[in-house]
Motif scaffolding. Sequence first.
Motif, PDB file in Angstrom:
ATOM      1  N   CYS A  44       1.733 -52.012  36.753  1.00  0.00           N
ATOM      2  CA  CYS A  44       0.374 -52.143  37.319  1.00  0.00           C
ATOM      3  C   CYS A  44      -0.256 -53.206  37.194  1.00  0.00           C
ATOM      4  CB  CYS A  44      -0.320 -51.100  36.808  1.00  0.00           C
ATOM      5  SG  CYS A  44      -0.756 -50.998  35.371  1.00  0.00           S
ATOM      6  N   GLY A  45       0.151 -54.613  36.568  1.00  0.00           N
ATOM      7  CA  GLY A  45      -0.457 -55.790  36.345  1.00  0.00           C
ATOM      8  C   GLY A  45      -1.029 -55.903  34.938  1.00  0.00           C
ATOM      9  N   THR A  46      -2.035 -55.217  34.759  1.00  0.00           N
ATOM     10  CA  THR A  46      -2.904 -55.057  33.561  1.00  0.00           C
ATOM     11  C   THR A  46      -3.084 -53.771  33.057  1.00  0.00           C
ATOM     12  OG1 THR A  46      -3.765 -57.448  34.219  1.00  0.00           O
ATOM     13  CG2 THR A  46      -4.933 -56.133  32.636  1.00  0.00           C
ATOM     14  N   LEU A  47      -3.064 -53.549  31.915  1.00  0.00           N
ATOM     15  CA  LEU A  47      -3.621 -52.268  31.178  1.00  0.00           C
ATOM     16  C   LEU A  47      -4.670 -52.713  30.119  1.00  0.00           C
ATOM     17  CD1 LEU A  47      -0.303 -50.481  30.025  1.00  0.00           C
ATOM     18  CD2 LEU A  47      -1.806 -49.901  31.887  1.00  0.00           C
ATOM     19  N   VAL A  48      -5.654 -51.959  30.240  1.00  0.00           N
ATOM     20  CA  VAL A  48      -6.945 -52.301  29.389  1.00  0.00           C
ATOM     21  C   VAL A  48      -6.727 -51.322  28.042  1.00  0.00           C
ATOM     22  CG1 VAL A  48      -9.374 -52.442  29.260  1.00  0.00           C
ATOM     23  CG2 VAL A  48      -8.229 -52.895  31.392  1.00  0.00           C
ATOM     24  N   HIS A  49      -6.849 -51.861  26.948  1.00  0.00           N
ATOM     25  CA  HIS A  49      -7.025 -51.291  25.642  1.00  0.00           C
ATOM     26  C   HIS A  49      -8.656 -51.534  25.186  1.00  0.00           C
ATOM     27  CE1 HIS A  49      -2.645 -51.411  25.967  1.00  0.00           C
ATOM     28  NE2 HIS A  49      -2.721 -50.564  25.103  1.00  0.00           N
ATOM     29  N   VAL A  50      -9.010 -50.465  24.208  1.00  0.00           N
ATOM     30  CA  VAL A  50     -10.523 -50.805  23.581  1.00  0.00           C
ATOM     31  C   VAL A  50     -10.043 -50.797  22.353  1.00  0.00           C
ATOM     32  CG1 VAL A  50     -11.765 -49.595  25.549  1.00  0.00           C
ATOM     33  CG2 VAL A  50     -10.789 -48.310  23.765  1.00  0.00           C
ATOM     34  N   ARG A  51     -11.053 -51.772  21.595  1.00  0.00           N
ATOM     35  CA  ARG A  51     -10.780 -51.805  20.205  1.00  0.00           C
ATOM     36  C   ARG A  51     -12.151 -51.358  19.418  1.00  0.00           C
ATOM     37  NH1 ARG A  51     -12.458 -55.891  16.448  1.00  0.00           N
ATOM     38  NH2 ARG A  51     -12.754 -57.313  18.216  1.00  0.00           N
ATOM     39  N   ASN A  52     -12.065 -50.126  18.832  1.00  0.00           N
ATOM     40  CA  ASN A  52     -13.164 -49.831  17.992  1.00  0.00           C
ATOM     41  C   ASN A  52     -13.665 -50.748  17.204  1.00  0.00           C
ATOM     42  OD1 ASN A  52     -14.865 -48.026  15.840  1.00  0.00           O
ATOM     43  ND2 ASN A  52     -14.118 -46.479  17.104  1.00  0.00           N
ATOM     44  N   LEU A  53     -14.926 -51.336  17.197  1.00  0.00           N
ATOM     45  CA  LEU A  53     -15.508 -52.172  16.277  1.00  0.00           C
ATOM     46  C   LEU A  53     -15.671 -51.678  14.864  1.00  0.00           C
ATOM     47  CD1 LEU A  53     -17.848 -53.725  18.793  1.00  0.00           C
ATOM     48  CD2 LEU A  53     -15.914 -54.711  17.906  1.00  0.00           C
ATOM     49  N   ARG A  54     -15.765 -50.427  14.435  1.00  0.00           N
ATOM     50  CA  ARG A  54     -15.738 -50.140  13.243  1.00  0.00           C
ATOM     51  C   ARG A  54     -14.535 -49.860  12.383  1.00  0.00           C
ATOM     52  NH1 ARG A  54     -20.085 -45.726  11.629  1.00  0.00           N
ATOM     53  NH2 ARG A  54     -21.351 -47.504  11.798  1.00  0.00           N
ATOM     54  N   LEU A  82     -12.717 -41.765  23.264  1.00  0.00           N
ATOM     55  CA  LEU A  82     -13.886 -43.033  22.760  1.00  0.00           C
ATOM     56  C   LEU A  82     -15.075 -42.472  22.960  1.00  0.00           C
ATOM     57  CD1 LEU A  82     -14.090 -46.230  22.235  1.00  0.00           C
ATOM     58  CD2 LEU A  82     -14.528 -46.304  24.739  1.00  0.00           C
ATOM     59  N   ALA A  83     -15.685 -41.975  23.424  1.00  0.00           N
ATOM     60  CA  ALA A  83     -17.260 -41.225  23.345  1.00  0.00           C
ATOM     61  C   ALA A  83     -17.055 -40.362  21.970  1.00  0.00           C
ATOM     62  CB  ALA A  83     -17.506 -40.553  24.676  1.00  0.00           C
ATOM     63  N   GLN A  84     -16.204 -39.758  21.917  1.00  0.00           N
ATOM     64  CA  GLN A  84     -16.017 -38.783  20.650  1.00  0.00           C
ATOM     65  C   GLN A  84     -16.097 -39.835  19.335  1.00  0.00           C
ATOM     66  OE1 GLN A  84     -12.907 -36.346  20.926  1.00  0.00           O
ATOM     67  NE2 GLN A  84     -13.700 -34.807  22.497  1.00  0.00           N
ATOM     68  N   GLN A  85     -15.158 -40.811  19.298  1.00  0.00           N
ATOM     69  CA  GLN A  85     -15.257 -41.585  18.200  1.00  0.00           C
ATOM     70  C   GLN A  85     -16.377 -42.291  17.896  1.00  0.00           C
ATOM     71  OE1 GLN A  85     -11.978 -44.804  18.694  1.00  0.00           O
ATOM     72  NE2 GLN A  85     -10.695 -43.157  19.280  1.00  0.00           N
ATOM     73  N   LEU A  86     -17.113 -42.943  19.056  1.00  0.00           N
ATOM     74  CA  LEU A  86     -18.313 -43.714  18.929  1.00  0.00           C
ATOM     75  C   LEU A  86     -19.514 -42.822  18.648  1.00  0.00           C
ATOM     76  CD1 LEU A  86     -18.058 -46.079  22.066  1.00  0.00           C
ATOM     77  CD2 LEU A  86     -17.582 -46.346  19.599  1.00  0.00           C
ATOM     78  N   SER A  87     -19.663 -41.513  19.303  1.00  0.00           N
ATOM     79  CA  SER A  87     -20.637 -40.503  18.508  1.00  0.00           C
ATOM     80  C   SER A  87     -20.401 -40.441  17.212  1.00  0.00           C
ATOM     81  CB  SER A  87     -20.256 -39.390  19.443  1.00  0.00           C
ATOM     82  OG  SER A  87     -20.455 -39.144  20.875  1.00  0.00           O
ATOM     83  N   ARG A  88     -19.220 -40.149  16.721  1.00  0.00           N
ATOM     84  CA  ARG A  88     -19.052 -40.122  14.928  1.00  0.00           C
ATOM     85  C   ARG A  88     -19.576 -41.163  14.445  1.00  0.00           C
ATOM     86  NH1 ARG A  88     -14.235 -37.462  16.661  1.00  0.00           N
ATOM     87  NH2 ARG A  88     -13.142 -39.587  16.174  1.00  0.00           N
ATOM     88  N   ASP A  89     -19.337 -42.363  14.973  1.00  0.00           N
ATOM     89  CA  ASP A  89     -19.879 -43.506  14.388  1.00  0.00           C
ATOM     90  C   ASP A  89     -21.205 -43.874  14.231  1.00  0.00           C
ATOM     91  OD1 ASP A  89     -17.131 -44.358  13.941  1.00  0.00           O
ATOM     92  OD2 ASP A  89     -16.991 -45.725  15.659  1.00  0.00           O
ATOM     93  N   VAL A  90     -21.936 -43.573  15.479  1.00  0.00           N
ATOM     94  CA  VAL A  90     -23.170 -43.473  15.557  1.00  0.00           C
ATOM     95  C   VAL A  90     -23.814 -42.521  14.613  1.00  0.00           C
ATOM     96  CG1 VAL A  90     -25.219 -42.908  17.215  1.00  0.00           C
ATOM     97  CG2 VAL A  90     -23.434 -44.347  17.840  1.00  0.00           C
ATOM     98  N   GLU A  91     -23.518 -41.124  14.594  1.00  0.00           N
ATOM     99  CA  GLU A  91     -24.194 -40.293  13.773  1.00  0.00           C
ATOM    100  C   GLU A  91     -23.762 -40.683  12.085  1.00  0.00           C
ATOM    101  OE1 GLU A  91     -25.840 -37.807  14.401  1.00  0.00           O
ATOM    102  OE2 GLU A  91     -25.642 -38.036  16.775  1.00  0.00           O
ATOM    103  N   ALA A  92     -22.791 -41.103  11.803  1.00  0.00           N
ATOM    104  CA  ALA A  92     -22.496 -41.740  10.590  1.00  0.00           C
ATOM    105  C   ALA A  92     -23.503 -42.744  10.143  1.00  0.00           C
ATOM    106  CB  ALA A  92     -21.077 -42.104  10.296  1.00  0.00           C
TER     107      ALA A  92
END
Length: 170
Positions: A44-54, A82-92
């Motif tokens: 497909c040309g390019t796959l997008v990955h996200v990196r959790n900054l924490r 990703l939303a769940q991970q970030l929610s945990r990070d924010v709540e922490a």
Amino acid sequence: MLAGIAFHPKDPIDDLLAAIAGTSLANGKSVAGYVQKRRKDADCGTLVHVRNLRSGDEMPITRNRGKMAKGCKLDGDALSSLAQQLSRDVEAGSDILIIARFGRSEAEGRGLRDVISRALDLEIPVLVGVRDEYNDAWNDFHGGFADALAFDETAIENWLSKEPADMAAV
């Protein structure tokens, strides 16, 4: 406490936001959020990955739909994870939340909108990359509450150095 950074598709928003995160971490700040990384894919040309900054963990956010597809597709399950991970990070507890993209999902009322809202409820400053095509949806989302920042590391650092009560005065 909310700022959008306007960018165009070819602008290196992820490099800019990663640098901001790095500076914040070097200054003893706790950072939540993510940046994107693109990886070549034969189908497909390019796959997008996200990196959790924490955590530094990476995961694909798009799916390879096979050789006959015209591009890759956002993986809704990965976005939810990703939303769940970030929610945990924010709540922490975090000193800043960095959201690399206010994209199609957010423009349609989904995606990471709840994470952004929760961070604001907790008085955590939020930086959001806003690609030009989603600017109208971004403006509808924040209703005049967000500051507009230039695509400039110094301008962003200056905004972050302000006290939360002064952030709306940019």
